[in-house]
Design a protein around this motif. Sequence first.
Motif, PDB file in Angstrom:
ATOM      1  N   LYS A 171       0.833  -1.212   0.000  1.00 41.60           N
ATOM      2  CA  LYS A 171       0.000   0.000   0.000  1.00 41.60           C
ATOM      3  C   LYS A 171       0.862   1.256   0.000  1.00 41.60           C
ATOM      4  CE  LYS A 171      -3.942  -2.096   2.350  1.00 41.60           C
ATOM      5  NZ  LYS A 171      -4.725  -2.149   3.595  1.00 41.60           N
ATOM      6  N   THR A 222      -5.521  -0.177  -3.616  1.00 43.45           N
ATOM      7  CA  THR A 222      -5.242  -0.096  -2.179  1.00 43.45           C
ATOM      8  C   THR A 222      -6.223  -0.903  -1.341  1.00 43.45           C
ATOM      9  OG1 THR A 222      -4.269   2.087  -2.467  1.00 43.45           O
ATOM     10  CG2 THR A 222      -4.927   1.492  -0.246  1.00 43.45           C
ATOM     11  N   ASP A 223      -7.495  -0.795  -1.606  1.00 43.25           N
ATOM     12  CA  ASP A 223      -8.512  -1.471  -0.791  1.00 43.25           C
ATOM     13  C   ASP A 223      -8.525  -2.985  -1.004  1.00 43.25           C
ATOM     14  OD1 ASP A 223      -9.236   1.017   0.140  1.00 43.25           O
ATOM     15  OD2 ASP A 223     -10.849   1.266  -1.337  1.00 43.25           O
TER      16      ASP A 223
END
Length: 172
Positions: free
Chosen positions: A61, A73-74
């Motif tokens: 990340k 990112t998620d």
Amino acid sequence: MSLSLEQKKAQVSEVVESIGKSSTGVLAEYRGMTVQQMTNLRRIAHDEGVWIKVVKNNLAKRAIKDSEFECLTDYFVGPVLFSLSKDPVSLAKVVIKFEKDNKEFKVSIGAMSGSLIDHETFVRLSKTPSREELLAKLIGGMKAPTAKLVTTLNEIPAKFVRTLAAVAASRE
């Protein structure tokens, strides 16, 4: 085993360097794969110019922050394998073929040019001819008219020579 700060910095810089050279990235779940399967995947990927690495999610990340892969990112949740490549078709071919051959390996999501790409798009990309195949078809298409022109121009003197040979044969 915990990584030292220097090792973490080295991993982040390696990922950042690979991101700089890539246009497409994929996250895949690898839970349940054997060491032999991972080694085989790495070998296939290396041969195709695909970068593959298992990176800690927090480090990944940090590495993708402010890059075109920030949309992923998620999705760094659980054990995921991060793959990058300059050529989206070769990346898709590697991961989709490996997914077909190994049930434990599952492509979850990818990114290209700052946009998320789903599994179906990668399947379609994997069916696309490679860059080399497309270039070969282009060269073949460009070469065909020239070859036909040369054959046609060569046929004029060849026909004349055959005509002269027929006339000479009839006079004997």
